[in-house]
Design a protein around this motif. Structure first.
Motif, PDB file in Angstrom:
ATOM      1  N   SER A  72       0.856  -1.189   0.000  1.00  0.00           N
ATOM      2  CA  SER A  72       0.000   0.000   0.000  1.00  0.00           C
ATOM      3  C   SER A  72       0.885   1.230   0.000  1.00  0.00           C
ATOM      4  O   SER A  72       1.949   1.248   0.615  1.00  0.00           O
ATOM      5  CB  SER A  72      -0.932   0.015   1.219  1.00  0.00           C
ATOM      6  OG  SER A  72      -0.204   0.237   2.408  1.00  0.00           O
ATOM      7  N   LYS A  74       0.367   5.428   0.429  1.00  0.00           N
ATOM      8  CA  LYS A  74      -0.602   6.459   0.823  1.00  0.00           C
ATOM      9  C   LYS A  74      -0.007   7.846   0.624  1.00  0.00           C
ATOM     10  O   LYS A  74       1.121   8.125   1.040  1.00  0.00           O
ATOM     11  CB  LYS A  74      -1.012   6.255   2.286  1.00  0.00           C
ATOM     12  CG  LYS A  74      -2.059   7.249   2.779  1.00  0.00           C
ATOM     13  CD  LYS A  74      -2.714   6.774   4.065  1.00  0.00           C
ATOM     14  CE  LYS A  74      -1.719   6.647   5.188  1.00  0.00           C
ATOM     15  NZ  LYS A  74      -2.365   6.266   6.466  1.00  0.00           N
ATOM     16  N   ARG A  87      -3.531   0.499  -3.706  1.00  0.00           N
ATOM     17  CA  ARG A  87      -3.237  -0.922  -3.488  1.00  0.00           C
ATOM     18  C   ARG A  87      -3.262  -1.633  -4.835  1.00  0.00           C
ATOM     19  O   ARG A  87      -3.980  -1.238  -5.749  1.00  0.00           O
ATOM     20  CB  ARG A  87      -4.272  -1.567  -2.558  1.00  0.00           C
ATOM     21  CG  ARG A  87      -4.233  -1.059  -1.122  1.00  0.00           C
ATOM     22  CD  ARG A  87      -5.267  -1.796  -0.267  1.00  0.00           C
ATOM     23  NE  ARG A  87      -5.325  -1.329   1.089  1.00  0.00           N
ATOM     24  CZ  ARG A  87      -4.525  -1.711   2.071  1.00  0.00           C
ATOM     25  NH1 ARG A  87      -3.588  -2.602   1.808  1.00  0.00           N
ATOM     26  NH2 ARG A  87      -4.660  -1.231   3.278  1.00  0.00           N
TER      27      ARG A  87
END
Length: 495
Positions: A72, A74, A87
């Protein structure tokens, strides 16, 4: 604030990266496998929707290899408030909230250029060179290449146009005129010339406010050329207001970069990393190539540049009066806080396995204050007393005390050297406005004012003024016996 948080992606289990707010050139430094290239890929994704697809290639036929199903990435910023989580979903990277990846435009970069450390950087096409039309090469590219390689041969750089037929892509080759009708092509360029030709060609066309990412900028370049390349990138960053990130192991580049622009990826173990910045060049060098570059009898780690300056002068005095130490070669490295300085000395001592004597020389307030209140430092000192020593003073506090107490010898020497009065400075509004409640920070503020005003008054640079100040204080405020009492016990450990 703008951040990228990377989880379970390639070698990185966790890394949170804060994007610098100012334009300029930043070095990403760290050991092999620390995730520098992965971070560059994540930075490229801000402007390039295909950044992950190109940078994180996965096996299509063998699911157990090179997959990112648990990864992941962010992206967050405060104003406007944005949080985007990417993702890997089957063949592509999906964003949450769905369909909002366009919000990355708010991160403030107009476009991105990613110059990778791959074969394209030095690729020599197998296409045959045919008779064609000569076109002038870009004047800026010629000028920059001449500057970087300290030559004038690129003044004759041209482009040879080879048409490949209707509907097929036209191919251009760079060539240099060698005589009236003679040329040699990029196929005869050195690897370093090719690498810089491709790099400069891309960078010369970047638009204002762009994001430029360079993986291993030093590839195939001599150290002298590396330094000039860095200077060129700094100039372009200023002129075009661009932000440049360079992943590098180049000691030459690290040495030529201020600590505020060095971003060190440090391991916390088990794939977790953090960014240390500002980072002294010496610390960054230690993370990439320390064992191959230390050739000194003794390596001394100190807290900052002021401590380095004073200790260097104290060492010189001691070695001059005590012939036992006159041939010792040494290196004094400023690190940062006292804990960092101690731990780096301990770790380096382990790495060097006795090749050099290594120790930390800490400011006096560590021994009078920190060892009384900081339990972690107490434990460090108890276990490693043999390589942690007292500098004998806290430099800025010691210097300011000598000035404010009106030491006649010191004031007279400064007056004779600079033709300027210390009293003029310490009674100035700027000096009296220093108001930190912390003694050490207050002394640093005052010392900055002193050096600034003396520099302006005499016309010498701040570095020259500071060096002269330190020398006068060493000569007038310390006796040779006091200096020997501090330094000789440290040098006595050098074998």
């Amino acid at each position: 604030m703008k951040t990228i948080t990377i989880e379970k992606t390639k070698s990185i289990q966790h890394l949170k990266f804060t994007i610098p707010q100012s334009h300029g050139v930043y070095l990403l430094v760290g050991a092999n496998g620390s995730g520098k290239t992965t971070l560059l890929v994540c930075l490229e994704r801000i402007c390039n929707p295909n950044g992950f697809a190109r940078g994180f290639s996965a096996s299509k036929s063998f699911e157990a290899v090179d997959q990112y199903k648990n990864s992941s990435i962010k992206y967050e910023m405060d104003d406007p408030p944005i949080c985007l989580l990417f993702r890997k979903k089957t063949a592509r990277w999906a964003v949450s909230p769905k369909g909002k990846s366009g919000l990355l435009c708010y991160f403030g970069f107009s476009s991105s250029v990613f110059i990778k450390a791959d074969s394209n950087r030095i690729n020599i096409t197998e296409d045959e060179i045919r008779t064609g039309t000569f076109e002038p090469a870009d004047a800026q590219i010629k000028q920059v290449l001449n500057e970087l390689f300290e030559t004038n041969k690129f003044t004759n750089l041209k482009r040879l146009k080879n048409s490949n037929g209707r509907g097929r892509t036209t191919r251009y080759f760079y060539v240099i005129r060698e005589g009236a009708d003679q040329y040699y092509s990029e196929k005869r360029f050195s690897t370093g010339e090719l690498a810089l030709l491709r790099l400069v060609e891309k960078i010369s066309n970047v638009e204002s406010n762009a994001l430029v990412l360079i993986d291993e900028a030093e590839m195939a370049l001599h150290p002298r050329v590396q330094k000039r390349l860095l200077d060129y990138l700094k100039r372009i960053a200023t002129e075009k207001h661009i932000t440049v990130f360079i992943s590098t192991h180049s000691i030459t580049m690290i040495k030529a970069t201020p600590k505020s622009n060095i971003l060190l990826l440090e391991s916390e173990g088990r794939g977790r990393y953090h960014i240390t910045t500002p980072c002294y060049p010496a610390k960054a060098i230690g993370s990439v190539d320390y064992m191959d570059n230390v050739i000194y009898d003794a390596v001394f780690f100190v807290e900052d540049d002021m401590a380095r300056l004073l200790f260097k002068k104290m060492l010189k005095v001691c070695c001059e009066v005590d012939r036992r130490f006159s041939t010792i070669t040494n290196c004094i490295i400023p690190v940062g806080g006292y804990e960092q300085t101690s731990l780096l000395a301990i770790n380096t001592n382990t790495q060097l396995l006795g090749k050099s004597y290594v120790c930390a020389v800490l400011d006096a307030d560590v021994f009078s204050e920190a060892l009384q209140t900081n339990k972690k430092m107490q434990k460090i000192y108890e276990m490693h007393q043999s390589i942690i020593f007292n500098l004998g003073c806290t430099p800025e506090i010691w210097m300011i005390e000598k000035l404010e107490n009106g030491d006649v010898q010191v004031l007279t020497a400064l007056r004779e050297r600079f033709h300027y009065e210390v009293t003029t400075v310490i009674h100035s509004y700027e000096y009296l406005s220093c108001n930190s409640s912390k003694p050490r920070k207050l002394a640093k503020q005052k010392m900055d004012v002193v050096i600034k005003q003396f520099s302006e008054a005499c016309g010498d640079s701040r570095e020259i003024v500071l060096d002269a100040f330190a020398q006068i204080l060493i000569d007038k405020a310390y006796s040779i016996g006091q200096i020997r009492a501090i330094v000789a016990p440290i040098l006595a450990n050098v074998t």
